[in-house]
Write a protein that holds these residues in place. Structure first.
Motif, PDB file in Angstrom:
ATOM      1  N   LEU A  30       0.847  -1.192   0.000  1.00 14.70           N
ATOM      2  CA  LEU A  30       0.000   0.000   0.000  1.00 14.70           C
ATOM      3  C   LEU A  30       0.885   1.246   0.000  1.00 14.70           C
ATOM      4  CD1 LEU A  30      -2.632  -1.067   2.687  1.00 14.70           C
ATOM      5  CD2 LEU A  30      -2.915  -1.115   0.205  1.00 14.70           C
ATOM      6  N   SER A  31       0.366   2.303  -0.548  1.00 17.96           N
ATOM      7  CA  SER A  31       1.121   3.552  -0.541  1.00 17.96           C
ATOM      8  C   SER A  31       1.150   4.132   0.864  1.00 17.96           C
ATOM      9  CB  SER A  31       0.490   4.551  -1.505  1.00 17.96           C
ATOM     10  OG  SER A  31      -0.788   4.952  -1.032  1.00 17.96           O
ATOM     11  N   LYS A  32       2.132   4.981   1.118  1.00 22.88           N
ATOM     12  CA  LYS A  32       2.226   5.627   2.432  1.00 22.88           C
ATOM     13  C   LYS A  32       0.998   6.488   2.682  1.00 22.88           C
ATOM     14  CE  LYS A  32       6.282   7.445   1.645  1.00 22.88           C
ATOM     15  NZ  LYS A  32       7.514   8.252   1.870  1.00 22.88           N
ATOM     16  N   ALA A  33       0.478   7.104   1.637  1.00 21.17           N
ATOM     17  CA  ALA A  33      -0.708   7.946   1.788  1.00 21.17           C
ATOM     18  C   ALA A  33      -1.920   7.108   2.210  1.00 21.17           C
ATOM     19  CB  ALA A  33      -0.996   8.680   0.488  1.00 21.17           C
ATOM     20  N   SER A  34      -2.067   5.920   1.604  1.00 20.11           N
ATOM     21  CA  SER A  34      -3.199   5.040   1.957  1.00 20.11           C
ATOM     22  C   SER A  34      -3.072   4.546   3.386  1.00 20.11           C
ATOM     23  CB  SER A  34      -3.254   3.857   0.992  1.00 20.11           C
ATOM     24  OG  SER A  34      -3.539   4.271  -0.315  1.00 20.11           O
ATOM     25  N   LEU A  35      -1.869   4.156   3.773  1.00 21.19           N
ATOM     26  CA  LEU A  35      -1.650   3.701   5.149  1.00 21.19           C
ATOM     27  C   LEU A  35      -1.973   4.809   6.137  1.00 21.19           C
ATOM     28  CD1 LEU A  35       1.709   1.737   4.719  1.00 21.19           C
ATOM     29  CD2 LEU A  35      -0.526   0.759   5.256  1.00 21.19           C
ATOM     30  N   SER A  36      -1.500   5.996   5.861  1.00 17.61           N
ATOM     31  CA  SER A  36      -1.740   7.124   6.764  1.00 17.61           C
ATOM     32  C   SER A  36      -3.229   7.430   6.870  1.00 17.61           C
ATOM     33  CB  SER A  36      -0.982   8.352   6.260  1.00 17.61           C
ATOM     34  OG  SER A  36      -1.224   9.467   7.111  1.00 17.61           O
ATOM     35  N   GLN A  37      -3.922   7.395   5.743  1.00 17.50           N
ATOM     36  CA  GLN A  37      -5.357   7.684   5.745  1.00 17.50           C
ATOM     37  C   GLN A  37      -6.127   6.623   6.532  1.00 17.50           C
ATOM     38  OE1 GLN A  37      -7.172   7.679   1.879  1.00 17.50           O
ATOM     39  NE2 GLN A  37      -9.106   8.528   2.607  1.00 17.50           N
ATOM     40  N   GLN A  38      -5.790   5.368   6.337  1.00 17.67           N
ATOM     41  CA  GLN A  38      -6.497   4.299   7.030  1.00 17.67           C
ATOM     42  C   GLN A  38      -6.246   4.337   8.537  1.00 17.67           C
ATOM     43  OE1 GLN A  38      -5.396   0.645   5.079  1.00 17.67           O
ATOM     44  NE2 GLN A  38      -6.517   1.130   3.203  1.00 17.67           N
TER      45      GLN A  38
END
Length: 218
Positions: A30-38
């Protein structure tokens, strides 16, 4: 547990385990942005801060550390249980409690099929009970039943196996000894031999005649 919560939990565990969004991204794909959002959505649902984030480093809050330890154990148990369930489907084992119609159909058709099935699946033990009683699957220990006729409870899961044609016959001597039978209603009151079927049903168009078989010889 909805998908947002579950995805956030898995992302949080990955980030907490690797101590970095970058390493967690490499591990999960997963992208860092997706991880951060989740993870942020998870914190929002829990109404608590799990991580201290800066542009250079990341660490768990006190409640985040406790949450991580408990969830890591829980997720591991879920994964182990899933693996166990998957392995169970690879080889069939255990008992199957079955109730089926008896008589000629039970002895000549059902029993040989059950024996053949057990030979192909030696880990399965079929406990077969022949009975014409309409068992309530929710009230008994049976896993499945095999019955003839219409399904009375539409909430049950059923599959049609076969269509059987029923014939009612009489010998010439029986016909000559009794009044002429011109209509199914003329059968009422006559002596006859029946098996496990308790009702003889005759239909033509919209007309439906039911003759109670228990009045004859069984």
């Amino acid at each position: 547990m909805n998908n947002i919560y579950w995805n956030g939990l898995r992302s949080f565990l990955a980030v907490a385990e690797h101590g970095s969004f970058t390493l967690a991204s490499d591990e999960t794909g997963l992208s860092k942005a997706s991880l951060s959002q989740q993870v942020s959505q998870l914190e929002e649902q829990l109404d608590v801060q799990l991580l201290f984030r800066t542009t250079r480093k990341l660490r768990l809050t006190e409640i985040g550390e406790r949450y991580y330890e408990m969830c890591r154990t829980g997720v591991k148990q879920i994964e182990d249980a899933s693996d166990l369930a998957s392995q169970a489907t690879d080889s069939l084992t255990g008992p199957i409690r079955m109730n089926a119609v008896g008589g000629l159909i039970g002895e000549e058709l059902i029993a040989p099929l059950v024996i053949e099935y057990q030979h192909a699946n030696p880990g399965i033990e079929v406990k077969l009970d022949f009975s014409s009683i309409r068992e309530d699957l929710l009230e008994t220990d049976y896993d499945l039943v095999l019955r003839m006729g219409d399904l009375e409870d539409s909430t049950l899961i059923a599959r049609k196996l076969h269509t059987i044609t029923t014939r009612y016959v009489a010998s010439p001597s029986f016909v000559s000894a009794h009044s002429k039978i011109r209509h199914p209603s003329d059968l009422k009151g006559l002596p006859f031999i029946s098996g496990s079927v308790q009702e003889w049903i005759f239909t033509r168009g919209q007309e439906r005649i039911v003759v109670q078989a228990e009045k004859g010889f069984q």
